[in-house]
Design a protein around this motif. Structure first.
Motif, mmCIF file in Angstrom:
data_model
loop_
_atom_site.group_PDB
_atom_site.id
_atom_site.type_symbol
_atom_site.label_atom_id
_atom_site.label_comp_id
_atom_site.label_asym_id
_atom_site.label_seq_id
_atom_site.Cartn_x
_atom_site.Cartn_y
_atom_site.Cartn_z
ATOM 1 N N ARG A 31 0.845 -1.206 0.000
ATOM 2 C CA ARG A 31 0.000 0.000 0.000
ATOM 3 C C ARG A 31 0.876 1.249 0.000
ATOM 4 N NH1 ARG A 31 -1.568 3.927 2.952
ATOM 5 N NH2 ARG A 31 -0.529 3.222 4.828
ATOM 6 N N LEU A 32 1.922 1.255 0.816
ATOM 7 C CA LEU A 32 2.837 2.408 0.854
ATOM 8 C C LEU A 32 3.474 2.631 -0.518
ATOM 9 C CD1 LEU A 32 4.579 1.801 4.303
ATOM 10 C CD2 LEU A 32 2.956 3.629 3.754
ATOM 11 N N ILE A 33 3.882 1.556 -1.161
ATOM 12 C CA ILE A 33 4.512 1.675 -2.477
ATOM 13 C C ILE A 33 3.505 2.140 -3.518
ATOM 14 C CG2 ILE A 33 5.541 0.318 -4.346
ATOM 15 C CD1 ILE A 33 6.963 -1.304 -2.074
ATOM 16 N N ARG A 37 4.735 6.373 -1.457
ATOM 17 C CA ARG A 37 5.381 6.802 -0.222
ATOM 18 C C ARG A 37 6.867 6.508 -0.225
ATOM 19 N NH1 ARG A 37 1.411 7.927 3.646
ATOM 20 N NH2 ARG A 37 -0.450 8.345 2.432
ATOM 21 N N TYR A 38 7.586 7.351 0.466
ATOM 22 C CA TYR A 38 8.992 7.117 0.780
ATOM 23 C C TYR A 38 9.008 6.781 2.262
ATOM 24 C CZ TYR A 38 10.508 9.333 -3.603
ATOM 25 O OH TYR A 38 10.732 9.632 -4.916
ATOM 26 N N PHE A 39 9.657 5.673 2.634
ATOM 27 C CA PHE A 39 9.601 5.273 4.029
ATOM 28 C C PHE A 39 10.885 4.580 4.455
ATOM 29 C CE2 PHE A 39 7.572 2.023 1.466
ATOM 30 C CZ PHE A 39 8.006 0.817 1.991
ATOM 31 N N VAL A 40 10.975 4.327 5.757
ATOM 32 C CA VAL A 40 12.177 3.797 6.381
ATOM 33 C C VAL A 40 11.900 2.400 6.922
ATOM 34 C CG1 VAL A 40 13.817 4.156 8.273
ATOM 35 C CG2 VAL A 40 12.942 6.116 6.998
ATOM 36 N N VAL A 176 10.554 5.060 -2.449
ATOM 37 C CA VAL A 176 11.929 4.813 -2.017
ATOM 38 C C VAL A 176 11.870 4.260 -0.602
ATOM 39 C CG1 VAL A 176 14.173 5.837 -1.471
ATOM 40 C CG2 VAL A 176 12.886 6.661 -3.453
ATOM 41 N N VAL A 177 12.610 3.178 -0.371
ATOM 42 C CA VAL A 177 12.723 2.602 0.964
ATOM 43 C C VAL A 177 14.166 2.784 1.414
ATOM 44 C CG1 VAL A 177 12.498 0.535 2.373
ATOM 45 C CG2 VAL A 177 10.940 0.895 0.441
ATOM 46 N N LEU A 178 14.348 3.458 2.542
ATOM 47 C CA LEU A 178 15.669 3.641 3.141
ATOM 48 C C LEU A 178 15.802 2.618 4.257
ATOM 49 C CD1 LEU A 178 15.697 7.534 3.422
ATOM 50 C CD2 LEU A 178 16.689 6.123 1.616
ATOM 51 N N VAL A 181 20.322 0.135 10.148
ATOM 52 C CA VAL A 181 20.239 -0.292 11.546
ATOM 53 C C VAL A 181 19.481 0.736 12.366
ATOM 54 C CG1 VAL A 181 21.589 -0.839 13.606
ATOM 55 C CG2 VAL A 181 22.328 -1.663 11.384
ATOM 56 N N ARG A 182 19.712 2.000 12.030
ATOM 57 C CA ARG A 182 19.036 3.072 12.762
ATOM 58 C C ARG A 182 18.046 3.782 11.858
ATOM 59 N NH1 ARG A 182 24.014 6.436 14.214
ATOM 60 N NH2 ARG A 182 24.645 5.508 12.265
ATOM 61 N N ASP A 183 17.059 4.403 12.437
ATOM 62 C CA ASP A 183 16.075 5.178 11.707
ATOM 63 C C ASP A 183 16.739 6.474 11.259
ATOM 64 O OD1 ASP A 183 13.956 6.677 10.754
ATOM 65 O OD2 ASP A 183 12.598 6.077 12.368
#
Length: 194
Positions: A31-33, A37-40, A176-178, A181-183
């Motif tokens: 759904r995000l894609i 959406r760009y998400f982490v 885009v998915v980033l 290890v960390r947000d």
């Protein structure tokens, strides 16, 4: 022989595994894609992030609805805040991975000239824009190890992604998915230029 693997991405033909896409909320990710959406995606080391991204790439590409490219930018960490060197490393890897995701050599053909003409602080944006504009399918970009980048280099990548956001999905990646290890949203970015 099948065995347990905890040292890198899993391979279903060689490793015992829980299917990576069953470990995430796939309908929510899709759904995000689909909504651009760009998400982490972030989690501790050795928890299956890369395996999940690779499975997601394969799932999206096999659907026929998207052109999905996975790229690991960890090799650019050595460049530290040398943005030009980091961009060369990242775009070389990106172009190689683009060929893996559907035999597309277009990014490889254009990035060196664009880097020379436009510079390191806009080349990633331009390559993504040109490629998304000439591909029939919406582009989805999965960037792994984004937290390996530091300072000015990380700032440059994030700003280039942000500056193309309004042109998606026709002239920039739809999603885009980033991953790291960390947000990345929690980083306190210290650049040598500031």
């Amino acid at each position: 022989m099948i065995f347990f693997n905890t040292t890198g991405p899993v391979d279903a033909s060689s490793h015992y595994l829980v299917p990576p896409l069953s470990r995430i909320n796939l309908p929510e990710i899709l759904r995000l894609i689909s909504t651009g959406r760009y998400f982490v995606l972030h989690a501790p080391r050795q928890t299956g992030k890369t395996s999940t991204l690779l499975s997601l790439r394969d799932h999206l590409n096999s659907s026929g609805d998207y052109r999905c490219v996975y790229v690991n930018v960890e090799a650019a960490q050595k460049a530290r805040e040398d943005i030009d060197s980091a961009m060369r490393t990242m775009l070389s890897e990106f172009a190689e991975r683009a060929q893996d995701s559907g035999d597309n050599s277009y990014p490889d053909a254009i990035w060196p000239d664009l880097l020379e003409r436009s510079g390191a602080n806009s080349v990633f944006n331009l390559v993504l824009s040109r490629w998304a504009g000439c591909d029939q399918k919406p582009l989805v970009l999965l960037i792994d190890e984004i937290d390996a980048l530091v300072g000015d280099t990380l700032v440059s990548v994030l700003r280039q992604l942000r500056s193309g956001y309004d042109r998606r999905p026709v002239r920039f990646p739809q999603s885009v998915v980033l991953c790291g290890v960390r947000d990345v949203r929690d980083y306190r970015i210290h650049a040598s230029s500031e």
